[in-house]
Design a protein around this motif. Structure first.
Motif, PDB file in Angstrom:
ATOM      1  N   GLU A 124       0.901  -1.148   0.092  1.00 35.01           N
ATOM      2  CA  GLU A 124       0.009  -0.007   0.031  1.00 35.01           C
ATOM      3  C   GLU A 124       0.948   1.351  -0.010  1.00 35.01           C
ATOM      4  N   LEU A 125       2.046   1.471   0.922  1.00 31.57           N
ATOM      5  CA  LEU A 125       2.729   2.492   1.015  1.00 31.57           C
ATOM      6  C   LEU A 125       3.423   2.409  -0.437  1.00 31.57           C
ATOM      7  N   TYR A 126       3.928   1.410  -1.122  1.00 26.67           N
ATOM      8  CA  TYR A 126       4.376   1.318  -2.394  1.00 26.67           C
ATOM      9  C   TYR A 126       3.570   1.938  -3.518  1.00 26.67           C
ATOM     10  N   ASP A 127       2.253   1.514  -3.510  1.00 24.91           N
ATOM     11  CA  ASP A 127       1.382   2.115  -4.413  1.00 24.91           C
ATOM     12  C   ASP A 127       1.422   3.510  -4.334  1.00 24.91           C
ATOM     13  N   ILE A 128       1.242   4.040  -3.235  1.00 25.18           N
ATOM     14  CA  ILE A 128       1.151   5.609  -2.683  1.00 25.18           C
ATOM     15  C   ILE A 128       2.175   6.223  -3.303  1.00 25.18           C
ATOM     16  N   LEU A 129       3.422   6.015  -3.109  1.00 27.55           N
ATOM     17  CA  LEU A 129       4.381   6.682  -3.614  1.00 27.55           C
ATOM     18  C   LEU A 129       4.514   6.444  -5.108  1.00 27.55           C
TER      19      LEU A 129
END
Length: 487
Positions: A124-129
């Protein structure tokens, strides 16, 4: 900026946009790409894996010093929608399930830090960034494996034979990548500690009593044992629980990027069998361990190494700089590893927002190294100490547990200090309160601008300004009679 803000102020735009080639498309690489695009530079990210592999499948914790950066970048709303906000830490004994105590986050302290303590899935953090970086104009290429690099010429060669170049190369490919040995001059794998992290996820539906309890706690829990420990917290909106087991490595090595291969029951050891009930109660950490062992997916083994601090993060002869795990490998799944990687990208971008001439590139790279090394060194030592603290044995463990029990019995937070003794929590307060972007701005005001003005005066034929470093070295601070400092 307040932690309640959901929008970012427009950042200073570089008057001379230059090109950055970021080798490695993990969290460090994407955060750096986003930060550099925010100040107007051209960015291409090269990731050797496909996107699905790069996203990862474990959990990640965002301490306040990290979340406030992302808030400043305008990502508060999307982060809040994906994350759980932790309000407390629950501490237990690994072997028996005994509750040792808890620590509730200080609300006023968190406000001071301008961030929140958040928990979510790595993917999820990856997709946000990723989405924020792409929206800002960064380019990301997957399945782009760099096999050669030339720091002097700032070029790389891909496995396909394609050659790419930029004004600056950024090594964000981790401790096992190509960039770290290019700067160090050799492979620097670090020393095995005999411990490993076993990273896995358990669906909440398989352990509903515990999923409900974790949600009720609004936090994460840790279990301390002899050579073993567990850290667990909710992800995917509490649909899953991230479990990170610390246990003896057994002579085998592993790293993130490896396929999950370890059956969790094989690493669960030292628990008193009388606590291994078939139908565990929510109050028994040991029973939880057995339940997790039964329902957990296979775990990824990551060897815990003790790395030496690198003297240089910048290549001696070229424009190659290391960030994230390539510069400073952290013990896996500790709180600050991801935070330090994102701080790196934020500081690098802040410095390069001031670039107006190509000659400044080298000085900004070394300024980045100067600003980041001491900060990272201190935090990394603390994180390794935390792992050893959780897995301690003998007298050290007995003293740790007794201290926690006593504070819990007195109704205190277990990380508070005793009298004049500095508490672990005070150390956290300092680390959480740090603002890396403010530090980069301070460097520019105190050093960068002064150097530029000195060069301008020299170019105009005016007498040079007194060298600032020499001037400060000669400053003597003395105490006046009224207790004030005089210079």
């Amino acid at each position: 900026m307040s932690a309640e803000s959901s929008r970012s102020n427009p950042p200073l735009q570089a008057t001379l946009p230059i090109s950055f080639l970021i080798i490695g498309g993990g969290i460090a690489g994407l955060a750096c790409a986003l930060a550099l695009r925010r100040v107007g530079h051209h960015v291409l990210v090269l990731e050797r894996e496909d996107r699905a592999s790069a996203r990862g499948g474990s959990g990640v914790r965002l301490p306040p010093n990290l979340s406030k950066i992302l808030f400043h970048w305008g990502l508060r709303d999307i982060l809040t929608s994906k994350s759980s906000i932790t309000k407390r830490l629950i501490f237990m004994r690994y072997e028996t399930g005994e509750m040792l105590g808890e620590h509730i986050w200080d609300v006023d302290m968190l406000k001071e830090t301008r961030g929140l303590f958040m928990m979510l899935a790595h993917s999820e953090l990856y997709d946000i960034l990723y989405e924020a970086a792409i929206e800002r104009g960064a380019r990301v290429r997957y399945n782009a494996n760099v096999v050669e690099l030339d720091a002097l010429e700032a070029t790389v060669v891909l496995e396909t034979g394609e050659e790419l170049s930029a004004d600056v190369l950024v090594g964000a490919d981790g401790e096992h990548g190509l960039c770290r040995p290019a700067v160090v001059g050799e492979n620097a794998p670090g020393d095995l500690t005999g411990l490993a992290l076993f990273d896995t996820v358990v669906p909440s539906r398989e352990v509903p009593a515990y999923a409900e309890r974790i949600t009720e706690w609004h936090g994460q829990f840790a279990a301390f044992g002899s050579g073993h420990a567990i850290v667990a917290y909710p992800i995917h909106g509490a649909e899953d629980i991230a479990f990170q087991f610390y246990a003896p490595d057994g002579g085998q090595e592993g790293k993130y990027g490896d396929k999950p291969s370890v059956d969790v029951p094989s690493i669960v050891d030292g628990i008193n069998p009388e606590y291994g009930n078939a139908l565990p109660s929510p109050n028994s950490q040991c029973s939880l361990t057995y339940a997790v062992a039964k329902f957990a997916r296979k775990a990824v083994r990551v060897s815990i190494r003790q790395h030496r601090d690198l003297d240089d993060w910048v290549h001696d002869d070229g424009r190659l700089v290391l960030i994230g795990e390539a510069a400073h490998p952290f013990p896996p799944s500790t709180i600050q590893g991801t935070a330090m990687a994102v701080e790196d990208g934020a500081v690098l971008a802040k410095l390069f927002s001031h670039i107006s001439e190509p000659r400044q590139i080298e000085s900004f790279l070394y300024a980045f190294q100067e600003l980041r090394q001491e900060r990272v060194k201190a935090v990394r030592q603390g994180e390794l100490g935390s792992v050893l603290y959780m897995t301690a044995d003998g007298e050290m463990a007995a003293a740790r547990d007794a201290g926690m029990r006593a504070k819990a019995a007195a109704g205190k937070n277990v990380l508070e200090g005793d009298g004049d003794a500095e508490s672990i929590w005070e150390e956290y307060r300092v680390v959480f309160g740090y603002d890396c972007e403010d530090e980069a701005d301070d460097w520019w005001v105190q050093w960068g601008m002064l150097r530029e003005r000195a060069r301008e005066r020299e170019a105009e034929g005016a007498p040079p300004l007194l060298d600032f470093a020499a001037m400060m070295a000669k400053v003597e601070v003395s105490s006046t009679h009224d207790g004030e400092e005089a210079y």
